[in-house]
Design an enzyme around this catalytic site. Sequence first.
Site, PDB file in Angstrom:
ATOM      1  N   ARG A   1      70.455  60.744  59.929  1.00  0.00           N
ATOM      2  CA  ARG A   1      70.228  60.529  58.492  1.00  0.00           C
ATOM      3  C   ARG A   1      69.097  61.415  58.005  1.00  0.00           C
ATOM      4  NH1 ARG A   1      72.744  55.360  56.708  1.00  0.00           N
ATOM      5  NH2 ARG A   1      71.744  55.826  54.728  1.00  0.00           N
TER       6      ARG A   1
ATOM      7  N   GLU B   1      77.727  62.393  62.810  1.00  0.00           N
ATOM      8  CA  GLU B   1      77.851  61.938  61.412  1.00  0.00           C
ATOM      9  C   GLU B   1      76.703  62.493  60.606  1.00  0.00           C
ATOM     10  OE1 GLU B   1      77.905  57.767  60.846  1.00  0.00           O
ATOM     11  OE2 GLU B   1      79.613  57.478  62.142  1.00  0.00           O
TER      12      GLU B   1
ATOM     13  N   ARG C   1      65.865  57.627  60.186  1.00  0.00           N
ATOM     14  CA  ARG C   1      65.434  56.248  60.443  1.00  0.00           C
ATOM     15  C   ARG C   1      65.871  55.766  61.826  1.00  0.00           C
ATOM     16  NH1 ARG C   1      69.214  53.022  56.182  1.00  0.00           N
ATOM     17  NH2 ARG C   1      68.290  54.547  54.790  1.00  0.00           N
TER      18      ARG C   1
ATOM     19  N   GLU D   1      88.307  59.102  58.291  1.00  0.00           N
ATOM     20  CA  GLU D   1      87.920  57.803  58.847  1.00  0.00           C
ATOM     21  C   GLU D   1      87.880  56.828  57.681  1.00  0.00           C
ATOM     22  OE1 GLU D   1      84.876  57.620  61.825  1.00  0.00           O
ATOM     23  OE2 GLU D   1      84.268  55.614  61.210  1.00  0.00           O
TER      24      GLU D   1
ATOM     25  N   HIS E   1      74.590  59.240  63.956  1.00  0.00           N
ATOM     26  CA  HIS E   1      74.380  59.618  62.549  1.00  0.00           C
ATOM     27  C   HIS E   1      72.942  60.078  62.378  1.00  0.00           C
ATOM     28  CE1 HIS E   1      74.645  58.140  58.047  1.00  0.00           C
ATOM     29  NE2 HIS E   1      74.289  59.402  58.161  1.00  0.00           N
TER      30      HIS E   1
ATOM     31  N   THR F   1      75.853  52.805  55.711  1.00  0.00           N
ATOM     32  CA  THR F   1      76.745  53.589  54.853  1.00  0.00           C
ATOM     33  C   THR F   1      77.628  52.627  54.073  1.00  0.00           C
ATOM     34  OG1 THR F   1      76.716  55.192  56.638  1.00  0.00           O
ATOM     35  CG2 THR F   1      78.270  55.590  54.849  1.00  0.00           C
TER      36      THR F   1
ATOM     37  N   HIS G   1      83.322  50.751  60.842  1.00  0.00           N
ATOM     38  CA  HIS G   1      82.236  50.120  60.105  1.00  0.00           C
ATOM     39  C   HIS G   1      82.379  48.606  60.122  1.00  0.00           C
ATOM     40  CE1 HIS G   1      78.815  49.566  57.522  1.00  0.00           C
ATOM     41  NE2 HIS G   1      78.541  50.828  57.712  1.00  0.00           N
TER      42      HIS G   1
ATOM     43  N   HIS H   1      71.832  52.345  66.726  1.00  0.00           N
ATOM     44  CA  HIS H   1      70.904  51.221  66.662  1.00  0.00           C
ATOM     45  C   HIS H   1      70.114  50.998  67.950  1.00  0.00           C
ATOM     46  CE1 HIS H   1      71.848  50.734  62.611  1.00  0.00           C
ATOM     47  NE2 HIS H   1      73.135  50.618  62.854  1.00  0.00           N
TER      48      HIS H   1
ATOM     49  N   ASN I   1      79.011  54.071  68.767  1.00  0.00           N
ATOM     50  CA  ASN I   1      77.908  54.558  67.937  1.00  0.00           C
ATOM     51  C   ASN I   1      76.588  53.989  68.477  1.00  0.00           C
ATOM     52  OD1 ASN I   1      75.898  54.500  65.850  1.00  0.00           O
ATOM     53  ND2 ASN I   1      77.472  55.006  64.357  1.00  0.00           N
TER      54      ASN I   1
HETATM   55  N1  PXP Z   1      81.878  55.021  61.236  1.00  0.00           N
HETATM   56  C1  PXP Z   1      81.035  55.566  60.330  1.00  0.00           C
HETATM   57  C2  PXP Z   1      81.494  56.763  59.568  1.00  0.00           C
HETATM   58  C3  PXP Z   1      79.744  55.028  60.126  1.00  0.00           C
HETATM   59  O1  PXP Z   1      78.921  55.576  59.208  1.00  0.00           O
HETATM   60  C4  PXP Z   1      79.337  53.939  60.925  1.00  0.00           C
HETATM   61  C5  PXP Z   1      77.945  53.402  60.765  1.00  0.00           C
HETATM   62  O2  PXP Z   1      77.014  54.352  61.062  1.00  0.00           O
HETATM   63  C6  PXP Z   1      80.234  53.441  61.866  1.00  0.00           C
HETATM   64  C7  PXP Z   1      81.504  53.972  61.984  1.00  0.00           C
HETATM   65  C8  PXP Z   1      79.862  52.303  62.759  1.00  0.00           C
HETATM   66  O3  PXP Z   1      79.631  51.154  62.021  1.00  0.00           O
HETATM   67  P1  PXP Z   1      79.012  49.883  62.740  1.00  0.00           P
HETATM   68  O4  PXP Z   1      77.679  50.289  63.269  1.00  0.00           O
HETATM   69  O5  PXP Z   1      78.937  48.881  61.646  1.00  0.00           O
HETATM   70  O6  PXP Z   1      79.962  49.500  63.841  1.00  0.00           O
END
Ligand code: PXP
Length: 247
Positions: free
Chosen positions: A48, A73, A52, A154, A46, A104, A197, A13, A10
């Site tokens: 949003r 996402e 952001r 998930e 994602h 999330t 997550h 960030h 992901n």
């Molecule tokens: N899976 C989903 C569905 C999420 O919403 C997120 C966060 O955007 C992640 C995985 C990844 O989480 P993290 O950034 O905490 O590893």
Amino acid sequence: MTRDLRLGVNIDHVATLRNARGGGLPDPVRAAILAQTASADGITAHLREDRRHIRDDDIARLMAEIAIPLNFEMAATSEMQKIALTHKPHAVCIVPERREERTTEGGLEVAADQNRLADFIAPLSEAGCRISLFIAADPLQIEAAYRIGAPVIELHTGAYCDFHAEGNHAARDAELLRLVEGAKRAADLGLEVHMGHGLNYETVTPIAAIKEVRELNIGHFLIGEAVFSGLSTAIGEMRRLMEEARA
Ligand code: PXP
């Protein structure tokens, strides 16, 4: 090559950091390409409602510039549905979204909203997107996901990771058990199970060892760790831990 346990990276960030200054750097698409070279199986992003981190043009560029599958996402809104239908990413992961949350925080409420969600995902499935629902490891939600025809769930590992970070091992282990049992229930119903997550080098091993799990989506920790060791090294170490857990 299709792996027994896939890693989706992901890149949200990287965009958070870019947006902190405005301008175009660091470029999340460059991070996605680097992750692909470092053997990520997919990229997760994602979009949003408040943009952001990831922005609309990031999604367009990811679709154009990466060769591995994009897991898009999004919240279950008509705006996001339209965007997904424009790009037709490999996978669409429906997540709950609240403006005031930092990330999330909980799973999607599928059981109480099942008719609306069934109608919402139908055109996306018809467009060829593989639908995943981000839910808590709650049998009610898992069974509702199955009823509305989502092929993938998930399971939210956030609480398990938070309890670990707090040193509350009893609560962490209870949460892990819920995830193990949830994965088994889902697989018995024929659902493909993903998790994600908050995962990091310390928390990934017991999750990767759950044999029903086919994909982990990991972002924040990997991007943070990349500051110290580089993104390729961070992804390589995560992959090594996942494979070790699987063996
Ligand atoms: N899976 C989903 C569905 C999420 O919403 C997120 C966060 O955007 C992640 C995985 C990844 O989480 P993290 O950034 O905490 O590893």
